[in-house]
Design a protein around this motif. Structure first.
Motif, PDB file in Angstrom:
ATOM      1  N   TYR A 112       0.835  -1.202   0.000  1.00  0.00           N
ATOM      2  CA  TYR A 112       0.000   0.000   0.000  1.00  0.00           C
ATOM      3  C   TYR A 112       0.871   1.254   0.000  1.00  0.00           C
ATOM      4  O   TYR A 112       0.614   2.205  -0.738  1.00  0.00           O
ATOM      5  N   GLN A 113       1.920   1.255   0.822  1.00  0.00           N
ATOM      6  CA  GLN A 113       2.811   2.415   0.888  1.00  0.00           C
ATOM      7  C   GLN A 113       3.534   2.634  -0.441  1.00  0.00           C
ATOM      8  O   GLN A 113       3.647   3.773  -0.903  1.00  0.00           O
ATOM      9  N   ARG A 115       2.491   1.738  -3.403  1.00  0.00           N
ATOM     10  CA  ARG A 115       1.461   2.148  -4.362  1.00  0.00           C
ATOM     11  C   ARG A 115       1.148   3.632  -4.228  1.00  0.00           C
ATOM     12  O   ARG A 115       1.002   4.346  -5.210  1.00  0.00           O
ATOM     13  N   ASN A 116       1.060   4.124  -2.989  1.00  0.00           N
ATOM     14  CA  ASN A 116       0.727   5.532  -2.766  1.00  0.00           C
ATOM     15  C   ASN A 116       1.911   6.475  -2.897  1.00  0.00           C
ATOM     16  O   ASN A 116       1.719   7.645  -3.132  1.00  0.00           O
ATOM     17  N   SER A 117       3.127   5.996  -2.741  1.00  0.00           N
ATOM     18  CA  SER A 117       4.302   6.865  -2.874  1.00  0.00           C
ATOM     19  C   SER A 117       4.563   7.199  -4.345  1.00  0.00           C
ATOM     20  O   SER A 117       5.193   8.211  -4.654  1.00  0.00           O
ATOM     21  N   ARG A 119       2.278   8.040  -6.434  1.00  0.00           N
ATOM     22  CA  ARG A 119       1.231   8.976  -6.923  1.00  0.00           C
ATOM     23  C   ARG A 119       1.637  10.396  -6.745  1.00  0.00           C
ATOM     24  O   ARG A 119       2.301  10.866  -5.974  1.00  0.00           O
TER      25      ARG A 119
END
Length: 119
Positions: A112-113, A115-117, A119
């Motif tokens: 999750y981290q 994936r969001n980093s 963006r």
């Protein structure tokens, strides 16, 4: 989570013995409550039941997810309340590790981290 949930009246059909299901129960006083359990022999087993007695009215198969840590299948009973899980937390019953469910996809915290980093 693409499966449409269909509550099956117990008068219509019972689940397989010892299949964990979501249950709609009716208390002696007429109150409806929802819980998880399974049917064995001639009775319901309700390990998380807060009510002393109840009659099974309907059941639904629990949605399962493949756990990202160990690849085993697990149920996520809270998914019964939603059409889609945008963000939820669950624990693996096999290895005990926590994981996330984001947009109906189980992922680890580190996935999750990452994936969001980006963006």
């Amino acid at each position: 989570m693409t499966t449409e949930l269909r509550w099956v009246p117990v008068s219509e059909r019972m689940p397989a013995d010892e299949q964990r299901v979501g249950l709609k129960m009716l208390e002696g006083g007429g109150q409806t409550f929802y819980t998880m359990g399974w049917h064995t022999g001639d009775r319901w087993v309700l390990p998380e039941n807060p009510h002393p007695e109840g009659e099974g009215v309907a059941w639904v198969a629990l949605l399962t997810f493949t756990r990202p840590h160990c690849g085993e299948q697990t149920e996520h009973p809270q998914a019964l309340a939603f059409d889609r899980l945008m963000m939820s937390r669950a624990s693996c019953r096999h290895c005990g590790k926590e994981f996330l469910i984001v947009d109906d996809v189980p992922i680890t915290q580190s996935e999750y981290q990452k994936r969001n980093s980006s963006r």
